[in-house]
Design an enzyme around this catalytic site. Structure first.
Site, short mmCIF file in Angstrom:
data_model
loop_
_atom_site.label_atom_id
_atom_site.label_comp_id
_atom_site.label_asym_id
_atom_site.label_seq_id
_atom_site.Cartn_x
_atom_site.Cartn_y
_atom_site.Cartn_z
N ASP A 179 -4.63 11.91 0.10
CA ASP A 179 -4.60 10.48 0.42
C ASP A 179 -3.59 10.37 1.56
O ASP A 179 -2.39 10.53 1.33
CB ASP A 179 -4.17 9.65 -0.78
CG ASP A 179 -4.22 8.15 -0.51
OD1 ASP A 179 -3.76 7.74 0.57
OD2 ASP A 179 -4.71 7.40 -1.37
N HIS A 180 -4.06 10.14 2.78
CA HIS A 180 -3.15 10.27 3.92
C HIS A 180 -2.02 9.25 3.90
O HIS A 180 -1.00 9.44 4.57
CB HIS A 180 -3.93 10.22 5.25
CG HIS A 180 -4.44 8.86 5.61
ND1 HIS A 180 -5.70 8.42 5.25
CD2 HIS A 180 -3.88 7.86 6.32
CE1 HIS A 180 -5.88 7.20 5.72
NE2 HIS A 180 -4.80 6.83 6.37
N HIS A 242 -5.61 4.02 -1.61
CA HIS A 242 -4.39 3.82 -0.83
C HIS A 242 -3.46 2.76 -1.45
O HIS A 242 -2.26 2.98 -1.58
CB HIS A 242 -4.72 3.39 0.60
CG HIS A 242 -5.57 4.36 1.34
ND1 HIS A 242 -5.41 5.72 1.24
CD2 HIS A 242 -6.59 4.17 2.23
CE1 HIS A 242 -6.28 6.33 2.03
NE2 HIS A 242 -7.01 5.41 2.64
#
Length: 515
Positions: A179-180, A242
């Site tokens: 999950d950036h 996110h």
């Protein structure tokens, strides 16, 4: 780090060009890759090693965040790359890949390790993992790791099915789900911000915090992702992953002696378990969904979502979602947490605002209005931490004015998220990756929202592109006597904030930098 073969599925795709190659290059020129390291790119295009290396160089010229030096270092980096044509349903292609990997590994000292990075559509994850197992590609003398990108499923049932498929070939500790947002520098500093500052730690409870606001606004529309986005919407694309990850990272309480990845995972899991569950009949009271209409973004006219190329006529897909959540535990019980995210909004920003409670009415002068104390954490595009306090206004006798204290004055260029995450994956640090427990619990919490949206039990509010989203999102906070910070107030927001001044609108705001 140990000798490693980086096996990249989807090597000619957009993610590889924009993120993976620039990240690897940055790590390489800063000596943060293993000394014995090679990349084998995989795809269906008719590339050979030379054309693939030229492709990688061009990707760096276009997308690396700094200037690329056309020197021997660039050539040496490119020579780390090789290419194999591969169709994922052809076991023979995997056998040939295994032979090539083993040929490279015979020339290195020490144990050989393999990192498999799946930069492909999620519906291929299970088949690729199975082929890695069947072909023997996953049999290594050292470690093996699997890196996958979201989405991790489309709903609770599909997420469980995917996990079952991956578990046939990889153990949970070998699976690194990216999950950036967890790779962003400011997100990784959230726990340190709380635990390394006793003053903030003492305030970080429901006794002092009035509400929490987590915002991730985007100015872009669906762009070239229409096919995916019209099936996913904001709830799947941003909220389930996110936004809930930001919530967990903000609200966990982990002492200094609990710094391991496993301890952080446990704390994050406990946050999700403590979330008050949503029941489908109540979704419309706690969740706002919207869809952008035509408008102007940054002075340019844009069309509405329903008119975008590739969007189904009459689509009821959500491009905006806001929600009110509650964590039922010792630290956060009674504190409303508001989350919102959407496309085609006024400005690009990811921000967390902690609003502290106002003084008790018995101790506050009756003829004065305080601006609430705020802790503002800017995650992107510009990082920053600001504390808003009140002080006497020397020009207005008896009045108060807000003072903004910059708690992050020594700004250095933060590493790009993929640089951090790829380095962590190579080093075996899974702290900022997503564990299966988090995936399952987040889908479990979101599932009633998906069902209510599918049955159109929640109104779909249109909002003008270039705005802050539908007025219903402001009304969500107004019911509790709050408003979204840093928005120009609409009629709905104004009614909720009649007795509170926005920081930008307050007179004589003083800026203070603390070094």
């Amino acid at each position: 780090m140990n000798p490693t073969t980086f096996v990249l599925f989807g090597a000619t795709g957009d993610l590889a060009k924009r993120k993976i190659y620039p990240a690897l290059y940055h790590l390489y020129i800063h000596n943060q890759l293993p000394e014995s390291f090679s990349v084998i790119g995989l795809g269906r295009k008719e590339f050979n090693d030379a054309t693939f290396q030229a492709h990688v160089k061009q990707s760096l010229r276009e997308f690396y965040r700094l200037e690329v030096q056309e020197d021997d270092t660039l050539q040496a980096f490119a020579e780390l790359f090789g290419y194999n044509i591969l169709n994922i349903d052809h076991t023979g292609d995997f056998v040939r890949l295994k032979e090539r990997v083993e040929g490279w590994e015979r020339g290195i000292d020490g144990q050989a390790n393999r990192l498999f990075y799946l930069s492909v559509a999620p519906n291929f994850f299970g088949m690729i993992a199975s082929q890695i197992e069947k072909s023997g590609l996953g049999t290594v003398s050292g470690w093996k790791r699997l890196v996958i990108e979201k989405p991790f499923g489309h709903d609770l049932a599909s997420a469980r099915e995917l996990n079952s498929q991956l578990s046939q070939a990889f153990r949970e500790e070998e699976i690194y789900r990216i999950d950036h947002y967890l790779g962003k520098s400011m997100v990784q500093q959230l726990e340190a911000l709380k635990e390394a500052n006793p003053v903030l730690q003492a305030l970080w409870t429901n006794k002092n915090i009035a509400n929490v606001q987590i915002t991730a606004d985007e100015t872009v529309g669906v762009e070239e992702r229409a096919g995916y986005y019209d099936q996913a919407g904001a709830v799947r694309d941003m909220f389930q992953n996110h936004m809930l990850q930001l919530l967990m990272m903000l609200t966990i309480h982990a002492p200094h002696n609990m710094a391991s990845a496993e301890d952080i995972r446990l704390k994050k899991k406990q946050i999700l378990e403590a979330l008050d569950p949503l029941h489908r009949p109540d979704v419309h009271e706690q969740i706002v969904r919207g869809q952008y209409a035509a408008g102007q973004v940054q002075g340019k006219p844009v069309q509405g979502y329903a008119s975008e190329p590739g969007i189904a006529p009459g689509s009821m897909n959500d491009t905006f979602i806001a929600g009110r959540l509650h964590i039922d535990n010792y630290h956060w019980r009674g504190v409303p947490i508001y989350i919102r995210t959407g496309k085609r909004l006024k400005a690009k920003s990811t921000r967390i605002v902690i609003e502290f409670k106002e003084p008790l009415s018995s101790s506050a002068p009756a003829d004065h209005t305080y601006v609430p104390n705020l802790l503002v954490i800017e995650i992107g595009p510009n990082e920053g931490i600001t504390l808003q306090l009140n002080t006497k206004d020397p020009e207005r006798k008896g009045e108060f004015k807000p003072v903004h204290i910059d708690m992050y004055p020594d700004r250095a260029e933060a590493p790009e998220a993929y640089e951090t995450l790829i380095q962590d994956a190579l080093g075996g640090d899974s702290t900022f990756f997503v564990h299966w427990d988090e995936v399952e619990l987040s889908w479990q919490w979101v599932q009633p929202i998906l069902e209510a949206f599918a049955a159109n039990e929640v109104p779909l509010y249109p909002y003008e592109a270039g705005s802050h989203g539908p007025d219903a999102a402001a009304a969500l906070l107004a019911r509790d006597g709050y408003h979204w910070w840093f928005d120009e107030p609409s009629e709905s927001a104004a009614s909720a904030s009649a007795n509170a001044a926005e920081p930008e609108q307050a007179a004589n705001v003083e800026e203070v930098t603390v070094v």
